[in-house]
Design a protein around this motif. Structure first.
Motif, PDB file in Angstrom:
ATOM      1  N   GLN A   1      78.520  52.849 -30.714  1.00  0.00           N
ATOM      2  CA  GLN A   1      77.695  53.519 -31.716  1.00  0.00           C
ATOM      3  C   GLN A   1      78.189  53.277 -33.145  1.00  0.00           C
ATOM      4  N   GLN A   2      79.282  52.520 -33.282  1.00  0.00           N
ATOM      5  CA  GLN A   2      79.771  52.161 -34.609  1.00  0.00           C
ATOM      6  C   GLN A   2      79.130  50.862 -35.101  1.00  0.00           C
ATOM      7  N   ILE A   3      78.449  50.139 -34.202  1.00  0.00           N
ATOM      8  CA  ILE A   3      77.806  48.880 -34.583  1.00  0.00           C
ATOM      9  C   ILE A   3      76.589  49.177 -35.456  1.00  0.00           C
ATOM     10  N   ARG A   4      76.469  48.457 -36.552  1.00  0.00           N
ATOM     11  CA  ARG A   4      75.342  48.655 -37.468  1.00  0.00           C
ATOM     12  C   ARG A   4      74.015  48.452 -36.732  1.00  0.00           C
ATOM     13  N   GLN A   5      73.058  49.293 -37.051  1.00  0.00           N
ATOM     14  CA  GLN A   5      71.759  49.258 -36.371  1.00  0.00           C
ATOM     15  C   GLN A   5      71.119  47.872 -36.506  1.00  0.00           C
ATOM     16  N   GLY A   6      70.675  47.331 -35.353  1.00  0.00           N
ATOM     17  CA  GLY A   6      70.025  46.027 -35.349  1.00  0.00           C
ATOM     18  C   GLY A   6      70.971  44.864 -35.154  1.00  0.00           C
ATOM     19  N   GLU A   7      72.297  45.139 -35.109  1.00  0.00           N
ATOM     20  CA  GLU A   7      73.286  44.072 -34.928  1.00  0.00           C
ATOM     21  C   GLU A   7      73.885  44.139 -33.523  1.00  0.00           C
ATOM     22  N   GLU A   8      74.633  43.098 -33.155  1.00  0.00           N
ATOM     23  CA  GLU A   8      75.177  42.984 -31.804  1.00  0.00           C
ATOM     24  C   GLU A   8      76.682  43.247 -31.733  1.00  0.00           C
ATOM     25  N   PHE A   9      77.339  43.341 -32.894  1.00  0.00           N
ATOM     26  CA  PHE A   9      78.796  43.511 -32.883  1.00  0.00           C
ATOM     27  C   PHE A   9      79.245  44.108 -34.207  1.00  0.00           C
ATOM     28  N   PHE A  10      80.481  44.592 -34.226  1.00  0.00           N
ATOM     29  CA  PHE A  10      81.135  44.912 -35.500  1.00  0.00           C
ATOM     30  C   PHE A  10      82.528  44.308 -35.495  1.00  0.00           C
ATOM     31  N   MET A  11      83.071  44.107 -36.707  1.00  0.00           N
ATOM     32  CA  MET A  11      84.429  43.579 -36.848  1.00  0.00           C
ATOM     33  C   MET A  11      85.114  44.257 -38.032  1.00  0.00           C
ATOM     34  N   LEU A  12      86.371  44.616 -37.838  1.00  0.00           N
ATOM     35  CA  LEU A  12      87.199  45.210 -38.886  1.00  0.00           C
ATOM     36  C   LEU A  12      88.488  44.406 -38.998  1.00  0.00           C
ATOM     37  N   GLN A  13      88.978  44.275 -40.221  1.00  0.00           N
ATOM     38  CA  GLN A  13      90.282  43.634 -40.408  1.00  0.00           C
ATOM     39  C   GLN A  13      91.013  44.284 -41.570  1.00  0.00           C
ATOM     40  N   GLY A  14      92.281  44.528 -41.369  1.00  0.00           N
ATOM     41  CA  GLY A  14      93.107  45.091 -42.423  1.00  0.00           C
ATOM     42  C   GLY A  14      94.382  44.289 -42.600  1.00  0.00           C
ATOM     43  N   VAL A  15      94.799  44.117 -43.844  1.00  0.00           N
ATOM     44  CA  VAL A  15      96.078  43.462 -44.145  1.00  0.00           C
ATOM     45  C   VAL A  15      97.030  44.542 -44.653  1.00  0.00           C
ATOM     46  N   PHE A  16      98.066  44.804 -43.880  1.00  0.00           N
ATOM     47  CA  PHE A  16      99.043  45.832 -44.217  1.00  0.00           C
ATOM     48  C   PHE A  16     100.307  45.195 -44.777  1.00  0.00           C
TER      49      PHE A  16
END
Length: 365
Positions: free
Chosen positions: A59-74
């Motif tokens: 349910q975190q995937i944007r409406q109408g899309e098939e995936f989500f991706m997050l990236q962080g540089v610590f």
């Protein structure tokens, strides 16, 4: 430790965004519903492998899309660490550290500790004991990588014991030997969890009291008490004493899954007698004590996320809170607020620089 950069793709209401942060204070401002809190949740994902608000990853995937991706540089001890999380519909969530995928998400918990303070936290005060146990477990699991394993083992044993109790009720066949086996498993993991919770509370209580007295200027007397049946009786005798009741109710009625925290103000229940401002101050003190505990155990400063923190607090408490978290005891901070001018006024008043990101319907300036 601090978060240098955040990239999001198809996450909640964001088609795509990339942000570069200050190592001190960062604020997201904009109207309600613009997506400020979603950015905090993206940071929470990278730290704790899940949303703060919604346990269903898809349910975190944007409406109408098939995936989500997050990236962080610590930046961790001047070493760059790249953490990424991705999820395709109907597939397993993938979590990577420096391009290497984790076999167990539990191995990531605690490496990049984080504390979130949100209006959602009111459930800790007004809802049932499960919310308060979740708070304890969240703190301990970020400092003890075996704690989650103990919880998993306990819950599995609890499910097995409850299933047996239900079967006994349905068939009328009582198998004391099998019940003893499940009792032994439950006692082993449950006692270890209890001991860790008790040690945690012993260290946590004085820190909580210090933070609350600072916020309230010592004007209010509050109390936080750890409530567990194991404080007065060992787990084995508890189970034996409650077995007949358990058989009638078809579930395990005693154990660390019944632990609770009692919150009071001037000797009365905080839930019923605390004002909205007092309840919010209590929650903030809880979370700041969590921060102090994590910093002590980890040896470095966690991230601090403050979502819509100024609502229900008077100006005096707001200023004291911002003075506290902007001091050297705290590290990188992320704040959301509807008012850019209020953020500017507060931090100008205490002489602290703040990087402000204006959020408008999934876009960021």
């Amino acid at each position: 430790m601090w978060l240098q950069k955040l990239s999001v793709l198809n996450f909640k209401n964001y088609p795509e965004a990339e942000l570069v942060f200050s190592p001190t204070v960062n604020a997201f401002t904009g109207d309600n519903g613009a997506g400020k809190t979603n950015l905090l949740d993206a940071i929470h994902y990278l730290s704790l492998c899940k949303s703060y608000f919604n346990p269903i990853d898809s349910q975190q995937i944007r409406q109408g899309e098939e995936f989500f991706m997050l990236q962080g540089v610590f930046d961790k001890d001047t070493v760059e660490e790249v953490i990424s999380c991705s999820l395709k519909k109907n597939q397993k969530k993938q979590f990577r550290r420096n391009k290497k995928e984790y076999q167990r998400l539990a191995d990531h918990i605690g490496l990049f500790p984080l504390v979130m303070i949100s209006p959602y936290d009111i459930s800790i005060i007004i809802e049932g004991s499960e919310e308060r146990r979740r708070f304890i477990d969240n703190v301990i699991s970020q400092t003890d990588n075996h704690y989650l394993d103990e919880l998993i083992a306990y819950n599995k044993s609890l499910q097995n014991r409850n299933a047996l109790l239900k079967k006994i009720s349905e068939t009328g066949k009582y198998d004391p030997d099998l019940l003893d086996i499940y009792d032994e498993q439950l006692i082993a993991s449950g006692t270890r969890i209890f001991e860790k919770r008790k040690l945690f509370m012993d260290a946590f209580l004085p820190v909580f009291n210090k933070h609350y007295q600072y916020l309230s200027e010592e004007a209010e007397q509050v109390e936080l008490v750890y409530d567990s049946l194991l404080l007065t009786e060992n787990f084995g005798s508890l189970l034996k004493r409650s077995v007949e009741r358990d058989r009638v109710l078809e579930r395990t009625t005693a154990g660390i899954h019944k632990d609770d925290l009692t919150f009071s103000i001037h000797g009365m229940p905080m839930k019923k007698f605390g004002s909205q401002g007092q309840q919010k101050s209590f929650l903030i003190a809880l979370k700041l004590a969590q921060y102090s505990f994590l910093q002590l155990k980890k040896g470095f400063k966690p991230l601090l996320l403050l979502d819509d923190i100024f609502d229900k607090l008077d100006d005096k408490r707001i200023q004291k809170l911002m003075q506290m978290v902007s001091a050297d005891d705290f590290g990188q901070i992320f704040i959301t607020d509807t008012s850019r001018s209020r953020i500017q006024r507060i931090f100008e008043g205490i002489g602290v620089e703040v990087s402000i990101f204006e959020v408008q319907k999934g876009t960021i300036k």
